[in-house]
Design a protein around this motif. Structure first.
Motif, PDB file in Angstrom:
ATOM      1  N   ASP A 290       0.824  -1.212   0.000  1.00 29.01           N
ATOM      2  CA  ASP A 290       0.000   0.000   0.000  1.00 29.01           C
ATOM      3  C   ASP A 290       0.862   1.268   0.000  1.00 29.01           C
ATOM      4  O   ASP A 290       0.578   2.229  -0.714  1.00 29.01           O
ATOM      5  N   HIS A 294       0.995   4.242  -2.717  1.00 31.28           N
ATOM      6  CA  HIS A 294       0.796   5.663  -2.371  1.00 31.28           C
ATOM      7  C   HIS A 294       1.955   6.515  -2.892  1.00 31.28           C
ATOM      8  O   HIS A 294       1.751   7.632  -3.355  1.00 31.28           O
ATOM      9  N   HIS A 333      -8.062  -3.189  -0.627  1.00 35.44           N
ATOM     10  CA  HIS A 333      -8.500  -2.189  -1.621  1.00 35.44           C
ATOM     11  C   HIS A 333      -7.394  -2.070  -2.646  1.00 35.44           C
ATOM     12  O   HIS A 333      -6.243  -2.428  -2.383  1.00 35.44           O
ATOM     13  N   ASN A 335      -4.909   0.390  -5.014  1.00 37.93           N
ATOM     14  CA  ASN A 335      -4.233   1.647  -4.709  1.00 37.93           C
ATOM     15  C   ASN A 335      -3.410   2.089  -5.913  1.00 37.93           C
ATOM     16  O   ASN A 335      -2.513   1.392  -6.355  1.00 37.93           O
ATOM     17  N   HIS A 439      -6.074   5.279  -2.652  1.00 38.46           N
ATOM     18  CA  HIS A 439      -6.880   4.069  -2.777  1.00 38.46           C
ATOM     19  C   HIS A 439      -7.870   4.189  -3.933  1.00 38.46           C
ATOM     20  O   HIS A 439      -8.308   5.290  -4.271  1.00 38.46           O
TER      21      HIS A 439
HETATM   22 ZN    ZN Z   1      -3.338   3.275   2.135  1.00 35.80          ZN
END
Ligand code: ZN
Length: 479
Positions: A290, A294, A333, A335, A439
């Motif tokens: 994640d 990002h 989720h 991303n 996300h």
């Molecule tokens: Zn995140």
């Protein structure tokens, strides 16, 4: 699926209702032959153990690019895609939405699995009016099973906490650490020293001391982990914050020696938890995929996903030897949707560019940690080249310099900061580009095998996994 129920944040499917009749029907249709339950339909309680594997923030392009990199660099298929290729699991797409939005954060996503309710973003196992929902690890512990959490993020971070804590905001990590102490789960491993160490916690409480008093072995590096005795409860905290990215960990001898890999932590966890004859539940999180997304940081992303896939291999070997284990592999989720595009330089050039990932030595995070607004164009170029073996142009380095000074303005404003700027520059050389730095609302990949997995449909609502885990393991969640 009942939309009204979903809006109330509550979705329950009785997975085992009429299961005998349903499975007979499905077998007649050749359904099970394509799934994973060759020996017939599973019944409630068949799953002695549950292992929940979550790679945080994995878009489909992450899974794809990782599998392609593994095939091209390591000469082997990823464990995840191998499950699909050999039809060894049940597959589903999953809707991971939270209660109050259409794109989720990790807290609401993990809580949906962790308590069976959709909750507002940033909350952990608490409803919109602060209703308290019992987390799944508590249910399993009450049923006499062992319980554990393993992650490469801070152990108090949203995803592990989604299986074990109740707080109104995910940032309450000091409180989460206290709840871990009070709830006495068997094993916690990850980063997050700042939430246990007396000199770093706001209240000055020595949580390590408290855990030790309660009989936990407390370990803080690889060698202490290796020499820990196998009995009893374990708290392993290997970094002040998150554990380092896998690429930086393996390229930095000090980190390689002191910080265990996700695979090593998973092996330790399975060895310890499986000693309980009543079984166990374990969550294993690849927490930094994640963060790589990002940061539009391809090296951070791909090598952490490979590390997660290696941990899948450990879990699949355990499942083979212990077939009464339900294994769920998914993400909370998407991303930033990293995607391999046909190169600007043509189809033939695309693979040459994509294969440059194989030569990365450090992450973009490492690059940027050594730069600031005073960095020269030449130094920026040198540092990028040291990390990636790629020589960016002076013009590109100048744009990154502007971003470092807060003077760069991308048309899609989310892409203006230095990390997104560097990610976009690197896309010219790897052909992997990003849609943003946050996300996504995509449905996500879900794979499952072992008892209970035959109950999965091709489309899943996140809260259903709570009931699938509990019912498959014969654990009551009515309390
Ligand atoms: Zn995140």
């Amino acid at each position: 699926m009942n939309d009204k129920n979903l809006k109330n944040g509550f979705t329950r499917r009785d997975f085992f209702k009429n299961s005998a009749a349903a499975s007979a029907l499905m077998m007649g249709a050749g359904f099970l032959a394509s799934g994973c339950s060759a020996n017939g339909a599973s019944r409630p309680g068949d799953a002695k153990n549950v292992i929940f594997m979550v790679t945080d923030g994995m878009s489909i392009g992450t899974l794809t690019s990782t599998d392609m990199t593994m095939r091209r660099k390591l000469g082997r298929i990823s464990n995840w895609i191998d499950l699909y290729e050999k039809n060894k699991c049940r597959r589903s797409l999953m809707d991971v939405a939270p209660l109050d939005a259409i794109v989720t954060d990790s807290a609401a996503s993990a809580a949906a699995w962790g308590c069976g309710h959709r909750v507002p973003v940033r909350k952990l196992n608490m409803g919109p009016n602060d209703e308290v929902y019992t987390p799944i690890l508590t249910h399993f512990k009450n049923a006499g099973k062992s319980t554990g959490l393993v992650t490469t993020a801070r152990i108090t971070h949203a995803t592990p906490a989604g299986f074990a804590a109740n707080v109104t905001h995910r940032n309450m990590e000091d409180e989460i650490a206290e709840q871990y102490y009070e709830r006495e789960h068997d094993l916690y491993m990850g980063g997050g020293d700042r939430h246990f160490d007396a000199s770093k916690r706001e209240d000055g409480r020595d949580l390590y001391g408290d855990f030790s008093t309660k009989g936990y072995q407390v370990v803080k590096n690889s060698s202490e982990l290796a020499s820990a005795s196998t009995g009893g409860k374990l708290l392993g905290v290997f970094s002040d914050g998150h554990l380092p990215y896998e690429l930086d960990r393996t390229s930095t001898p000090d980190l390689t020696n002191s910080v265990p890999s996700l695979t090593e932590m998973t092996e330790v966890a399975l060895d310890r938890l499986s000693r309980n004859s009543n079984g166990f539940i374990l969550q294993v999180e690849g927490g930094r995929i994640d963060h790589g997304a990002h940061g539009n940081d391809l090296g951070g992303l791909i090598y952490d996903q490979i590390a997660f896939d290696d941990a899948i291999g450990v879990v699949l070997r355990f499942q083979e030897e212990n077939p009464d284990t339900l294994v769920i592999i998914t993400t909370d989720h998407g991303n930033a949707s990293p995607t391999l595009n046909r190169s600007f330089n043509g189809y033939e050039a695309t693979e040459i560019e994509f294969d440059r990932i194989q030569n990365f030595k450090y992450t973009n995070d490492w690059v940027l940690n050594g730069l600031d607004e005073s960095s020269s164009v030449n130094y920026i170029r040198e540092r990028v080249e040291e990390a990636t073996q790629i020589g960016i142009t002076s013009g590109q380095a100048r744009i990154l310099q502007q971003a470092l000074r807060g003077e760069h303005r991308a048309l899609y404003e989310m892409m203006s900061p230095p990390d997104a700027t560097l990610g976009a520059i690197m896309a010219n050389y790897t052909s992997v580009n990003w849609t943003g730095t946050s996300h996504t609302g995509d449905y996500v990949q879900l794979a499952a095998l072992g008892p209970g997995s035959d109950k999965l449909n091709g489309f899943t609502i996140n809260t259903e996994l709570f009931y699938l885990m509990a019912e498959s393991a014969g654990v009551s969640v009515e309390a």
